[in-house]
Design a protein around this motif. Sequence first.
Motif, PDB file in Angstrom:
ATOM      1  N   TYR A 479       0.835  -1.207   0.000  1.00 56.00           N
ATOM      2  CA  TYR A 479       0.000   0.000   0.000  1.00 56.00           C
ATOM      3  C   TYR A 479       0.867   1.254   0.000  1.00 56.00           C
ATOM      4  CZ  TYR A 479      -3.767   3.231   1.386  1.00 56.00           C
ATOM      5  OH  TYR A 479      -4.670   4.268   1.445  1.00 56.00           O
ATOM      6  N   ALA A 480       1.901   1.269   0.827  1.00 55.15           N
ATOM      7  CA  ALA A 480       2.783   2.441   0.888  1.00 55.15           C
ATOM      8  C   ALA A 480       3.475   2.677  -0.449  1.00 55.15           C
ATOM      9  CB  ALA A 480       3.808   2.266   2.002  1.00 55.15           C
ATOM     10  N   LEU A 481       3.920   1.608  -1.097  1.00 57.23           N
ATOM     11  CA  LEU A 481       4.582   1.761  -2.396  1.00 57.23           C
ATOM     12  C   LEU A 481       3.616   2.291  -3.450  1.00 57.23           C
ATOM     13  CD1 LEU A 481       6.809  -1.452  -2.530  1.00 57.23           C
ATOM     14  CD2 LEU A 481       7.610   0.921  -2.545  1.00 57.23           C
ATOM     15  N   GLY A 482       2.370   1.803  -3.422  1.00 56.19           N
ATOM     16  CA  GLY A 482       1.373   2.296  -4.369  1.00 56.19           C
ATOM     17  C   GLY A 482       1.087   3.768  -4.170  1.00 56.19           C
ATOM     18  N   LEU A 483       0.935   4.175  -2.914  1.00 56.24           N
ATOM     19  CA  LEU A 483       0.709   5.588  -2.622  1.00 56.24           C
ATOM     20  C   LEU A 483       1.908   6.431  -3.027  1.00 56.24           C
ATOM     21  CD1 LEU A 483      -0.928   5.293   0.909  1.00 56.24           C
ATOM     22  CD2 LEU A 483      -2.050   6.126  -1.160  1.00 56.24           C
ATOM     23  N   GLU A 484       3.095   5.930  -2.731  1.00 54.85           N
ATOM     24  CA  GLU A 484       4.303   6.685  -3.055  1.00 54.85           C
ATOM     25  C   GLU A 484       4.388   6.951  -4.555  1.00 54.85           C
ATOM     26  OE1 GLU A 484       9.143   6.481  -2.281  1.00 54.85           O
ATOM     27  OE2 GLU A 484       7.841   4.856  -1.587  1.00 54.85           O
ATOM     28  N   ALA A 485       4.146   5.934  -5.367  1.00 53.45           N
ATOM     29  CA  ALA A 485       4.215   6.109  -6.817  1.00 53.45           C
ATOM     30  C   ALA A 485       3.114   7.049  -7.307  1.00 53.45           C
ATOM     31  CB  ALA A 485       4.097   4.751  -7.505  1.00 53.45           C
ATOM     32  N   HIS A 486       1.919   6.893  -6.754  1.00 53.92           N
ATOM     33  CA  HIS A 486       0.779   7.680  -7.218  1.00 53.92           C
ATOM     34  C   HIS A 486       0.945   9.159  -6.875  1.00 53.92           C
ATOM     35  CE1 HIS A 486      -3.217   8.073  -8.803  1.00 53.92           C
ATOM     36  NE2 HIS A 486      -3.715   8.535  -7.673  1.00 53.92           N
ATOM     37  N   PHE A 487       1.340   9.450  -5.651  1.00 53.13           N
ATOM     38  CA  PHE A 487       1.488  10.849  -5.256  1.00 53.13           C
ATOM     39  C   PHE A 487       2.745  11.479  -5.846  1.00 53.13           C
ATOM     40  CE2 PHE A 487      -1.770   9.799  -2.168  1.00 53.13           C
ATOM     41  CZ  PHE A 487      -2.530  10.954  -2.185  1.00 53.13           C
ATOM     42  N   ARG A 488       3.752  10.663  -6.089  1.00 53.72           N
ATOM     43  CA  ARG A 488       4.938  11.205  -6.762  1.00 53.72           C
ATOM     44  C   ARG A 488       4.566  11.679  -8.163  1.00 53.72           C
ATOM     45  NH1 ARG A 488       9.909  12.850  -4.713  1.00 53.72           N
ATOM     46  NH2 ARG A 488      11.321  13.079  -6.471  1.00 53.72           N
ATOM     47  N   ARG A 489       3.681  10.946  -8.812  1.00 56.59           N
ATOM     48  CA  ARG A 489       3.233  11.359 -10.142  1.00 56.59           C
ATOM     49  C   ARG A 489       2.496  12.697 -10.068  1.00 56.59           C
ATOM     50  NH1 ARG A 489      -1.158   8.261 -13.999  1.00 56.59           N
ATOM     51  NH2 ARG A 489      -0.835   9.558 -15.857  1.00 56.59           N
ATOM     52  N   HIS A 490       1.701  12.893  -9.022  1.00 57.12           N
ATOM     53  CA  HIS A 490       1.040  14.184  -8.829  1.00 57.12           C
ATOM     54  C   HIS A 490       2.069  15.297  -8.641  1.00 57.12           C
ATOM     55  CE1 HIS A 490      -2.510  11.693  -8.126  1.00 57.12           C
ATOM     56  NE2 HIS A 490      -3.257  12.776  -8.078  1.00 57.12           N
ATOM     57  N   ALA A 491       3.023  15.062  -7.756  1.00 55.84           N
ATOM     58  CA  ALA A 491       4.023  16.093  -7.455  1.00 55.84           C
ATOM     59  C   ALA A 491       4.850  16.443  -8.684  1.00 55.84           C
ATOM     60  CB  ALA A 491       4.926  15.620  -6.317  1.00 55.84           C
ATOM     61  N   ASP A 492       5.210  15.437  -9.469  1.00 57.70           N
ATOM     62  CA  ASP A 492       5.981  15.694 -10.688  1.00 57.70           C
ATOM     63  C   ASP A 492       5.174  16.541 -11.666  1.00 57.70           C
ATOM     64  OD1 ASP A 492       8.158  14.261  -9.775  1.00 57.70           O
ATOM     65  OD2 ASP A 492       7.624  12.411 -10.832  1.00 57.70           O
ATOM     66  N   GLY A 493       3.906  16.188 -11.854  1.00 56.36           N
ATOM     67  CA  GLY A 493       3.074  16.921 -12.799  1.00 56.36           C
ATOM     68  C   GLY A 493       2.861  18.367 -12.402  1.00 56.36           C
ATOM     69  N   LEU A 494       2.809  18.623 -11.103  1.00 55.41           N
ATOM     70  CA  LEU A 494       2.583  19.978 -10.596  1.00 55.41           C
ATOM     71  C   LEU A 494       3.875  20.778 -10.459  1.00 55.41           C
ATOM     72  CD1 LEU A 494      -0.045  18.976  -7.919  1.00 55.41           C
ATOM     73  CD2 LEU A 494      -0.473  20.566  -9.815  1.00 55.41           C
ATOM     74  N   GLY A 495       4.994  20.149 -10.766  1.00 53.76           N
ATOM     75  CA  GLY A 495       6.273  20.850 -10.667  1.00 53.76           C
ATOM     76  C   GLY A 495       6.780  21.004  -9.255  1.00 53.76           C
ATOM     77  N   PHE A 496       6.237  20.240  -8.313  1.00 49.17           N
ATOM     78  CA  PHE A 496       6.642  20.382  -6.916  1.00 49.17           C
ATOM     79  C   PHE A 496       7.972  19.698  -6.620  1.00 49.17           C
ATOM     80  CE2 PHE A 496       1.976  20.782  -5.269  1.00 49.17           C
ATOM     81  CZ  PHE A 496       1.893  22.024  -5.873  1.00 49.17           C
ATOM     82  N   THR A 497       8.435  18.847  -7.530  1.00 43.88           N
ATOM     83  CA  THR A 497       9.695  18.142  -7.286  1.00 43.88           C
ATOM     84  C   THR A 497      10.893  18.866  -7.872  1.00 43.88           C
ATOM     85  OG1 THR A 497       9.240  16.795  -9.250  1.00 43.88           O
ATOM     86  CG2 THR A 497       8.651  15.867  -7.112  1.00 43.88           C
ATOM     87  N   SER A 498      10.660  19.914  -8.661  1.00 44.27           N
ATOM     88  CA  SER A 498      11.781  20.665  -9.231  1.00 44.27           C
ATOM     89  C   SER A 498      12.298  21.659  -8.205  1.00 44.27           C
ATOM     90  CB  SER A 498      11.332  21.400 -10.493  1.00 44.27           C
ATOM     91  OG  SER A 498      10.280  22.298 -10.197  1.00 44.27           O
ATOM     92  N   PRO A 499      13.574  22.085  -8.316  1.00 41.60           N
ATOM     93  CA  PRO A 499      14.153  23.011  -7.337  1.00 41.60           C
ATOM     94  C   PRO A 499      13.385  24.330  -7.279  1.00 41.60           C
ATOM     95  CG  PRO A 499      15.867  22.035  -8.710  1.00 41.60           C
ATOM     96  CD  PRO A 499      14.558  21.649  -9.326  1.00 41.60           C
TER      97      PRO A 499
END
Length: 499
Positions: A479-499
């Motif tokens: 479950y944690a791995l599924g959430l991690e992948a899913h929310f990481r995709r959200h963060a990447d799309g929103l530009g939250f993972t860039s500096p």
Amino acid sequence: MRSEFIHQLVSLAAELAGGVPGGKTASEELGPNARWYASSWQRVGGVDLFLARDGVERCLVVAGAGPEAARVPGEAVATGERPVKVAAYSSETCAALRALFPWTAPRALPKGRPSFGCGDRLGVATPGQLRALRQTRAALVLAQQSVRELTLTGRSYAEVVDAATWGVFQEGYQEGFGADGDHLKTVDEVRTLLEAGATFITLDLSLCLGRASGLPEMPDAVRQLEGNSWELAGERLEGSPDDLQGFWRVYGPAFAFIEEADALCRQARGAGGYDLEVSVDETAHATRPIDHLLLATELVRRGIAVSSIAPRFPGEFQKGIDYIGDRERLEREVAIHAEIAHRFGYKLGVHSGSDKFAVFPLFARYGGDRLHVKTAGTSWLEAVRVVAATDPALFRAIWAQATEGFPRAREYYHINTSLADVAGKADVPDSELPRLLDDDACRQFLHITYGEILKAPAPGGGTLSDALQENLARNEARYALGLEAHFRRHADGLGFTSP
């Protein structure tokens, strides 16, 4: 808890006494479906504290003596110079954690950063959400529930805050988080959720907007905006008499509610100790940019400092699926709404923000760090995905209950999906059940029926909620791995993972 498990905890506490939190530790596995969490290990005043789990039973272990240990309730399981006690998961245990470790208590969000809200209808999603989002630029809201969700799940808001506290301590996350009392429509709801620990209050104006009986006289300050014009994102907005009258007729009745709610927040949390969001997203029509501008102007005049305003954007932001609508029009209006937010210094709120991958880049482009994005049921869907992959019989019981309860659940949510759209879709081999969570109609069907599902009896006794919790405990890592992948995709799309 099993006596063998308690014995293992006592032995582990003795072993940790010679180590340092964050250093090399023993295996986290304590037998079948039992473990402790090295990331939770803290030492304060010579007392070691860490979390452990035996099946669905969770506990805080306290090893050592002194005032810090005395503040935690629990059962003594070992005596001597270094006594050990075990405190079961409870509101009292979570309150003790917040008293000992202030970073496990919600607080106002930091300024100058985008923010991201994570709903958790089952109370066990925080670890996976944190693993995805803790390294991003976003400030996090980890306790977020609406009154509607609380009613349908049968939880209290205090329980939502406790679940976030536990998850934050489990992960050793010390950067702070918010607690959002979402979509509050009355002053009584605001008061109740503040008392339960909310630090972020979302005001849903839908009961006030356009209410003729509560329409005060238009203030002179609004009248004096007639004839003004504003250049925003290459568009000119005009303060025509019709626009001003239209704005006041719709929004005028809402200001008394906003002012009273803000006063309650200030009284409960102090100036700067809370976040206030004004939401008009659950309305029949898209928010006109001129109305957004006039709303922001009047809030400033009244001395109300909002953290975010959430308009209703054109198109459809439906639950659990991607954006539906004219993306070119959406981009034009997001550009204007975002510039208004930038000019006034608050964030642009994006509600029902989960899974809107096609339009995340345009929100990132225009909103930048002035974004607050809310997700709610997508963590629930990831839990159902785990069940589909690991316990087909339980998934089919969930599907059957969703089918029976769908007509009632649909009264609470606006979605396109009907029962006809999902009829027969679960008539597939067990191995194909997880794919249903990639189908838009199935996602919406399962997304909105959570309340019907959780309270229903399970085939083997207890409720489907009990069965879900047992499954997720057995499949915690999945479950944690599924959430991690899913929310990481959200963060990447929103530009939250860039500096």
